[in-house]
Design a protein around this motif. Structure first.
Motif, mmCIF file in Angstrom:
data_model
loop_
_atom_site.group_PDB
_atom_site.id
_atom_site.type_symbol
_atom_site.label_atom_id
_atom_site.label_comp_id
_atom_site.label_asym_id
_atom_site.label_seq_id
_atom_site.Cartn_x
_atom_site.Cartn_y
_atom_site.Cartn_z
ATOM 1 N N GLY A 49 0.778 -1.236 -0.060
ATOM 2 C CA GLY A 49 0.063 0.139 0.135
ATOM 3 C C GLY A 49 0.955 1.322 -0.196
ATOM 4 O O GLY A 49 2.030 1.349 -0.163
ATOM 5 N N ILE A 50 0.259 2.429 -0.196
ATOM 6 C CA ILE A 50 0.982 3.611 0.060
ATOM 7 C C ILE A 50 1.798 3.734 1.202
ATOM 8 O O ILE A 50 3.069 4.317 1.036
ATOM 9 C CB ILE A 50 0.099 4.989 -0.275
ATOM 10 C CG1 ILE A 50 -0.797 4.725 -1.476
ATOM 11 C CG2 ILE A 50 0.797 6.199 -0.105
ATOM 12 C CD1 ILE A 50 -0.069 4.937 -2.665
ATOM 13 N N THR A 51 1.390 3.417 2.173
ATOM 14 C CA THR A 51 2.098 3.753 3.402
ATOM 15 C C THR A 51 3.159 2.828 3.519
ATOM 16 O O THR A 51 4.537 3.100 4.050
ATOM 17 C CB THR A 51 1.196 3.718 4.762
ATOM 18 O OG1 THR A 51 0.730 2.066 4.560
ATOM 19 C CG2 THR A 51 0.257 4.493 4.902
ATOM 20 N N GLN A 52 3.200 1.496 2.998
ATOM 21 C CA GLN A 52 4.045 0.730 3.022
ATOM 22 C C GLN A 52 5.449 1.141 2.262
ATOM 23 O O GLN A 52 6.405 0.878 2.291
ATOM 24 C CB GLN A 52 3.788 -0.847 2.570
ATOM 25 C CG GLN A 52 3.016 -1.452 3.609
ATOM 26 C CD GLN A 52 2.263 -2.994 3.314
ATOM 27 O OE1 GLN A 52 1.710 -3.168 2.371
ATOM 28 N NE2 GLN A 52 2.929 -4.111 4.093
ATOM 29 N N ILE A 53 5.128 1.567 1.090
ATOM 30 C CA ILE A 53 5.748 1.941 -0.017
ATOM 31 C C ILE A 53 6.570 3.362 0.756
ATOM 32 O O ILE A 53 7.700 3.378 0.514
ATOM 33 C CB ILE A 53 5.255 2.491 -1.254
ATOM 34 C CG1 ILE A 53 4.495 1.392 -2.186
ATOM 35 C CG2 ILE A 53 6.085 3.415 -2.191
ATOM 36 C CD1 ILE A 53 3.819 1.863 -3.103
ATOM 37 N N VAL A 54 5.928 4.076 1.495
ATOM 38 C CA VAL A 54 6.646 5.331 2.174
ATOM 39 C C VAL A 54 7.444 4.804 3.209
ATOM 40 O O VAL A 54 8.740 5.058 3.363
ATOM 41 C CB VAL A 54 5.532 6.181 2.540
ATOM 42 C CG1 VAL A 54 6.414 7.339 3.376
ATOM 43 C CG2 VAL A 54 4.579 7.044 1.651
ATOM 44 N N GLY A 55 7.034 3.769 4.039
ATOM 45 C CA GLY A 55 7.843 3.281 5.033
ATOM 46 C C GLY A 55 9.227 2.504 4.561
ATOM 47 O O GLY A 55 10.357 2.671 4.916
ATOM 48 N N LEU A 56 8.774 1.789 3.254
ATOM 49 C CA LEU A 56 10.010 1.225 2.780
ATOM 50 C C LEU A 56 11.100 2.132 2.133
ATOM 51 O O LEU A 56 12.506 2.029 2.245
ATOM 52 C CB LEU A 56 9.739 0.281 1.464
ATOM 53 C CG LEU A 56 10.736 -0.833 0.836
ATOM 54 C CD1 LEU A 56 11.311 -1.740 1.828
ATOM 55 C CD2 LEU A 56 9.922 -1.466 -0.208
ATOM 56 N N ALA A 57 10.592 3.285 1.683
ATOM 57 C CA ALA A 57 11.565 4.347 1.230
ATOM 58 C C ALA A 57 12.486 4.880 2.346
ATOM 59 O O ALA A 57 13.612 5.151 2.305
ATOM 60 C CB ALA A 57 10.711 5.691 0.642
ATOM 61 N N ILE A 58 11.651 5.064 3.445
ATOM 62 C CA ILE A 58 12.407 5.697 4.814
ATOM 63 C C ILE A 58 13.479 4.662 5.251
ATOM 64 O O ILE A 58 14.491 4.924 5.698
ATOM 65 C CB ILE A 58 11.247 5.862 6.048
ATOM 66 C CG1 ILE A 58 10.546 7.071 5.438
ATOM 67 C CG2 ILE A 58 12.207 6.412 6.968
ATOM 68 C CD1 ILE A 58 9.287 7.167 6.399
ATOM 69 N N VAL A 59 13.092 3.248 5.183
ATOM 70 C CA VAL A 59 13.953 2.259 5.414
ATOM 71 C C VAL A 59 15.188 2.241 4.505
ATOM 72 O O VAL A 59 16.398 1.951 4.989
ATOM 73 C CB VAL A 59 13.302 0.780 5.429
ATOM 74 C CG1 VAL A 59 14.492 -0.296 5.576
ATOM 75 C CG2 VAL A 59 12.328 0.689 6.538
#
Length: 281
Positions: free
Chosen positions: A114-124
């Motif tokens: 989802g969008i939040t998972q993509i954003v979270g992965l980018a931060i990681v």
């Protein structure tokens, strides 16, 4: 909090502790001594599951053998790496596993982000990049070979993690643990015989860190396998949550081994865990 999330957090904490115990154990014994004897102890701990395990179909036992080979190879690489590089750096490098597991889950398990998972992965990803800029300060020079071994170990562990999700659709956690630990023991036993590796039983008997490695492995894997069996859990989400292990290994590196660059590694780890938190919203 859902039970499977709690179980994966527990796995992460125990994994971080296990990295510290590995480093301590390797100060007293050789890599293969630690690997073989903690596999032996772990197998003894799960022998009560034998009754359920023998009912498993040969096809699934063969799949467990493939998973076991991945982990067998990963542990040899990882143990050699952690012996030579700071445990706090190893803990952060281990976070790269989140990338491999996520991509494998997308490809092989048809999971979606989802969008939040993509954003979270980018931060990681940002956190992982930053830690590479801080790893060689204050005279700490991590040998590139052992950094490569640590990352290769992550790839193999990620492959095993994807297989766990598939296997737990067809068996109980106890059956998987029994066959996994039995085969790990056989793999390491064969390796010792074929390579004629010398084993000092005397040094191993005095090395109580090996017992702690076995305990944290068996309890942590039990929690993870149960989480995998939950239909609401996903490999990509579990992989992100597992990264809580890095805080344990970083803080332990400072307290037990007096390692440097802890503040910067904690900062990078905090950014990575923030990304994990975002992905779980």
């Amino acid at each position: 909090m859902k039970l499977w999330i709690f179980l994966v957090i527990l796995y992460g904490i125990l994994k971080g502790m296990r990295d510290l115990f590995k480093k301590k154990a390797l100060q007293q014994s050789q890599v293969m001594e630690v690997l073989f004897f903690f596999s032996l102890l772990s197998f003894l701990f799960v022998t009560p599951e034998a009754g359920e395990a023998v009912k498993l179909e040969p096809y699934y036992i063969l799949l467990i053998t493939l998973k076991t080979f991945f982990v067998f190879s990963a542990w040899i690489l990882g143990f050699n790496a952690i012996k030579k590089i700071p445990v706090s750096l190893y803990g952060v490098l281990d976070l790269s596993g989140v990338l491999f597991s996520t991509f494998m889950a997308l490809i092989f398990l048809n999971e979606s982000l989802g969008i939040t998972q993509i954003v979270g992965l980018a931060i990681v990803l940002v956190g992982l990049i930053l830690v590479n800029y801080s790893k060689n300060e204050k005279g700490e020079k991590a040998k590139s070979l052992f950094v490569f071994l640590a990352i290769a170990s992550c790839v193999l562990n990620a492959s095993s993690g994807v297989m766990d999700k598939v296997l737990m659709r067809h068996m109980e956690s106890g059956a998987l643990q029994f066959w996994f630990m039995l085969q790990m023991l056989l793999f390491y036993g064969a390796y010792i015989v074929i390579t004629r590796t010398k084993i000092s039983v005397k040094s191993v008997i005095k090395n109580y860190w090996i017992v702690l490695i076995a305990l944290t492995l068996v309890i942590g894997d039990k929690a993870l396998f149960i989480a995998n069996a939950d239909p609401d859990s996903s490999v990509s989400a579990m992989t992100l949550i597992k990264q809580s292990a890095c805080f344990v290994s970083i803080l332990g590196g400072k307290l037990l081994f007096k390692e440097h660059n802890i503040k910067k590694r904690l900062g990078c780890a905090a950014l990575i865990l923030f990304g994990i938190g975002v992905s779980l919203i």
